[in-house]
Design an enzyme around this catalytic site. Structure first.
Site, PDB file in Angstrom:
ATOM      1  CB  CYS A  22      -0.914  -0.096   1.338  1.00  0.00           C
ATOM      2  SG  CYS A  22      -1.959   1.433   1.342  1.00  0.00           S
ATOM      3  CB  CYS A  26      -0.523   2.370   4.100  1.00  0.00           C
ATOM      4  SG  CYS A  26      -2.236   1.801   3.646  1.00  0.00           S
ATOM      5  CG  ASP A  27       3.133   1.155   4.546  1.00  0.00           C
ATOM      6  OD1 ASP A  27       2.758   1.724   5.483  1.00  0.00           O
ATOM      7  OD2 ASP A  27       3.157  -0.071   4.216  1.00  0.00           O
TER       8      ASP A  27
END
Length: 317
Positions: free
Chosen positions: A133, A136-137
């Site tokens: 992701c 997300c990261d």
């Protein structure tokens, strides 16, 4: 007889449980016999979930959600569901031990699973350089060299997004042309930070505590080469966990459960769906949580209408 049974224990399931429990519906939740909390249990720092300005570990966030759901009366069962019967007004859920539970309504929130490469060190380095992701990261890879595996729209979107942070982004694809739409391809081709590695697959991931590199294998002649990177994003698709409802609920062309507009109502009355299992696009913890809210409210209204119907006094002649 339960009023609501919730299948799935990710952000959608627990948020639905919180709302349903606060409404006095005493939900019964089936969490996995193996692990509770969904994909966030494999995530380290979560910095984009509202309310945690310093960030929070994925497992800690899920623990807090569980504690909040249980505080209001949710019963969590650590077991897997093996069969669903949604054909009648009373829904039946069979657990792996053979026990059958009945309910007026079901909230199906089993999420989705990222497709994986199947490599030995993929799981070990998850959260330590291996990710599925970018939104997300990606923030954690500022000024680093990273790689994205995949050739579809998702891979191009991930690679383009990651150039906001990384100094260099390699796109590794097993063929010599992309599956992505032309516009997504062109955006990636035009980005000076992106370099394509064609006709190659990842055969090994290296690093003791953090990702340090890959072994790439040619899909043409089988030759291998090493590639030094600091992060690997796997973008080869994901599969909604709909195995229990095949042939029972309508699905979309993407394989997710079809719902009525922005609601959680499925093709079967009394069955509601939430989270990644209905969302082929966003797949974020916060959107799943919002979806779980909708499912609980929809289920609450359904049960209220059902009770009103059952309590109606027949008219006398």
């Amino acid at each position: 007889m339960n009023q609501i049974i919730i299948i799935g224990s990710g952000p959608a399931g627990f948020t639905a449980a919180i709302y349903a429990a606060r409404a006095g519906l005493k939900p019964l939740m089936f969490a996995s016999a193996i692990g509770i909390g969904g994909e966030l249990m494999n995530t380290t720092d979560v910095e984009n979930f509202p309310g945690f300005p310093e960030g929070i570990q994925g497992p800690d966030l899920m623990q807090k959600m569980q504690e909040q759901a249980e505080r209001f009366g949710t019963e969590v069962v650590y077991d897997d569901v093996t069969e669903l019967d949604v054909s009648g007004e009373v829904k039946r859920v069979t657990a792996s031990d053979g026990t059958v539970h009945e309910a007026h309504a079901i909230i199906y929130a089993t999420g989705s699973a990222y497709r994986k490469l199947g490599l030995e060190d993929e799981e070990r380095l998850s959260g330590h350089g291996v990710s599925w992701c970018a939104t997300c990261d990606g923030f954690f890879f500022r000024e680093k060299t990273i790689a994205v595996v995949g050739g579809g729209d998702s891979a191009m979107e991930e690679a383009t997004f990651l150039t906001r942070f990384a100094d260099k982004v390699y796109v590794i694809h097993r063929r010599d042309e992309l599956k992505a739409s032309k516009i997504m391809q062109q955006r990636a081709f035009d980005n000076p930070k992106i370099e394509f590695i064609w006709n190659s697959g990842v055969s090994a991931i290296h690093g003791e505590t953090e990702v340090t590199g890959l072994t790439l294998q040619s899909t043409v002649d089988g030759s291998e080469r090493e590639l030094a990177i600091e992060g690997l994003f796997i973008a080869i698709g994901n599969d909604p966990r709909t195995h229990l409802v095949h042939g029972k609920l309508d699905l979309t062309d993407e394989g997710t459960i079809a719902v009525d507009g922005r609601s959680s109502r499925t093709s079967v009355a009394g069955v509601f769906a939430a989270g990644d299992v209905i969302d082929p696009h966003y797949r974020q913890a916060i959107t799943a949580a919002g979806s779980g809210t909708a499912a609980a409210l929809d289920a609450e209204h359904y049960i209220a209408a059902l009770e009103q119907k059952q309590n109606a006094v027949p008219a006398t002649v």
